[in-house]
Design an enzyme around this catalytic site. Structure first.
Site, short mmCIF file in Angstrom:
data_model
loop_
_atom_site.label_atom_id
_atom_site.label_comp_id
_atom_site.label_asym_id
_atom_site.label_seq_id
_atom_site.Cartn_x
_atom_site.Cartn_y
_atom_site.Cartn_z
N SER A 180 -3.75 -2.74 -2.20
CA SER A 180 -4.53 -1.58 -1.80
C SER A 180 -5.46 -1.83 -0.63
O SER A 180 -5.78 -0.91 0.10
CB SER A 180 -5.33 -1.06 -3.00
OG SER A 180 -6.08 -2.10 -3.59
N HIS A 208 0.12 2.83 -4.31
CA HIS A 208 0.16 3.16 -2.88
C HIS A 208 1.57 3.23 -2.32
O HIS A 208 1.74 3.49 -1.13
CB HIS A 208 -0.66 2.14 -2.09
CG HIS A 208 -2.10 2.14 -2.47
ND1 HIS A 208 -3.02 3.02 -1.94
CD2 HIS A 208 -2.78 1.39 -3.37
CE1 HIS A 208 -4.20 2.79 -2.48
NE2 HIS A 208 -4.09 1.82 -3.36
N LYS A 240 -3.20 9.79 -5.11
CA LYS A 240 -3.06 9.27 -3.75
C LYS A 240 -2.03 10.12 -3.01
O LYS A 240 -2.32 11.25 -2.67
CB LYS A 240 -2.79 7.79 -3.81
CG LYS A 240 -4.10 7.10 -4.24
CD LYS A 240 -4.01 5.70 -4.68
CE LYS A 240 -5.42 5.24 -5.08
NZ LYS A 240 -5.43 4.11 -5.97
C1 LIG Z 1 -6.40 3.54 -6.85
C2 LIG Z 1 -5.71 2.49 -7.61
C3 LIG Z 1 -5.69 2.51 -9.00
C4 LIG Z 1 -6.54 3.46 -9.80
O1 LIG Z 1 -5.96 4.72 -9.82
P1 LIG Z 1 -6.91 5.96 -10.11
O2 LIG Z 1 -5.97 7.03 -10.51
O3 LIG Z 1 -7.62 6.22 -8.85
O4 LIG Z 1 -7.83 5.55 -11.22
C5 LIG Z 1 -4.91 1.59 -9.66
N1 LIG Z 1 -4.20 0.67 -8.98
C6 LIG Z 1 -4.22 0.60 -7.64
C7 LIG Z 1 -3.41 -0.44 -6.95
C8 LIG Z 1 -4.99 1.49 -6.91
O5 LIG Z 1 -5.06 1.41 -5.60
#
Ligand SMILES: *Cc1c(COP(=O)(O)O)cnc(C)c1O
Length: 395
Positions: A180, A208, A240
């Site tokens: 991330s 992602h 995302k």
């Molecule tokens: C953003 C993210 C999460 C958390 O997801 P949310 O739905 O925002 O709680 C988990 N794993 C990764 C790799 C992330 O980038």
């Protein structure tokens, strides 16, 4: 104020601030998007994970509103009591089809999904092996499980294999699909092989990658042309690329049946609003139908990397929309981000503990909603900001 908090905690906060690590929040007015209004100024934003530009898409809002009028807002209860709505069920079926798995299970967030999966699949004393740069929620999942957590150097599948070798009990091998804060990919074919050799379950969090990578947006698994058996536990998020909220775990029917029984972060929480599931289903259909969003995104990534290379901007080894610019020290990172902000551009200034000490960075995230001119404007402002804030070695 300070009397409300024990002295050691006040001291911790003071040191955190003094070290330039304090985080603060922007207040966003208006819609999420690449043009982001904070108070009375509109910025060009490279700070969101809205990779496909769907967060403020009118069709998602319409699906949400239509479903909310039809079924109301609150789910009213947890999934296992009376909160599991037909809309949730339909989204789970759509996610299973999208990922090519037997079943999918919704969670309220990716953080919760990762806690829920790891703590259900590993118990006290079991072995959980993770990449050093995994998302915080994956590391915390191992802590919640009271498992033995071992971390391997970033993307080092052979080291993962050595950590897994020769141990009994349940073994999990856990990785981000796309990292991330770095934008690089896990070496999934190698990790899948190691997991198979060592009798470990491979868990991939593709927060992602889904919607973005692969010809049809099926994520890092499609990118590497792996089959479902190689990645038996796939975590995805909806906040995302898909522009809504929530998360899911996809895998076998047996896996999902097990999680429904034993995943505490799934069982003991109120279900997400069913209307949100309707919006997510609309997002999934749009992401699948509008391949031009992925094409636009990769063209913008290429444009950014080419322009940055020409200007001598220190680029990372990433071909995804996450393009970190490594600056090292926290102070320089903040100063460059501040200059960009003064020029009307928002980027994330990512500092420890989110990333290892000495690797503070700007996190530039591209979106299909950006235009070529936006990228050019960023490059120009970035060049000027880097020139104006000399590196530590030069001061
Ligand atoms: C953003 C993210 C999460 C958390 O997801 P949310 O739905 O925002 O709680 C988990 N794993 C990764 C790799 C992330 O980038």
């Amino acid at each position: 104020m300070s009397a409300t908090l024990p002295a050691p905690l006040v001291e911790r906060l003071r040191r955190h601030r003094a070290a330039g690590l304090e985080r603060s929040r922007w207040v966003v007015d208006g819609a999420q998007g690449v043009r982001l209004r904070l108070g009375d100024r509109t910025y060009l934003s490279f700070a969101s994970n809205d990779y496909l530009g769907l967060a403020a898409d009118g069709r998602l809002a319409a699906a949400l509103a239509e479903a909310a009028r039809r079924v109301g807002v609150g789910a009213g209860a947890s999934h296992l009591i009376a909160g599991h709505h037909r809309e949730h069920q339909a989204l789970e079926e759509a996610l299973a089809a999208f990922t090519g798995r037997e079943r999918a299970l919704l969670y309220s967030s990716g953080f919760q999904a990762n806690l829920g999966v790891i703590a259900a699949l590993a118990g006290a004393g079991d072995l959980v092996v993770e990449d050093r740069l995994n998302h915080a929620s994956l590391l915390d999942g191992a802590l919640l499980a009271r498992a033995r957590l071992r971390r391997y150097p970033h993307r080092d599948a052979a080291a993962a294999g050595r950590l897994l070798a020769g141990r009994g009990g349940a073994k999990l091998l856990v990785t981000d699909g796309v990292f991330s804060m770095d934008g690089d990919l896990a070496p999934l074919p190698e990790l899948a092989r190691v997991a198979r050799q060592q009798g470990a379950v491979l868990v991939v969090d593709d927060a992602h990658g889904l919607g973005v990578l692969g010809r049809t947006g099926r994520g890092v698994v499609e990118h590497f042309a792996l089959d479902a058996a190689s990645v038996p536990v796939l975590v995805g998020t909806l906040g995302k690329a898909f522009g809504t909220a929530g998360a899911f775990v996809a895998g076998s029917a047996e896996l999902v049946d097990y999680l429904i029984q034993f995943s505490r972060p799934y069982v003991y929480t109120t279900a997400h609003p069913p209307a949100l599931a309707a919006a997510s289903r609309a997002a999934l259909a749009i992401a699948a139908a509008e391949g031009w969003r992925r094409e636009r995104l990769s063209a913008l990534v290429a444009r950014f990397r080419q322009g940055a290379a020409q200007q001598g901007v220190p680029l990372a080894d990433s071909t995804t929309p996450i393009q970190p610019v490594l600056l090292g020290g926290e102070a320089r990172c903040l100063a460059v981000a501040e200059r960009l902000r003064a020029a009307g551009i928002l980027v994330g200034a990512i500092r420890p503990p989110t990333v290892p000490r000495g690797t503070a960075r700007l996190r530039i995230a591209l979106s299909a909603a950006h235009r070529e001119e936006d990228v050019d404007r960023l490059l120009e402002a970035l060049g000027a900001a880097l020139d104006a804030v000399p590196g530590e070695e030069e001061t």
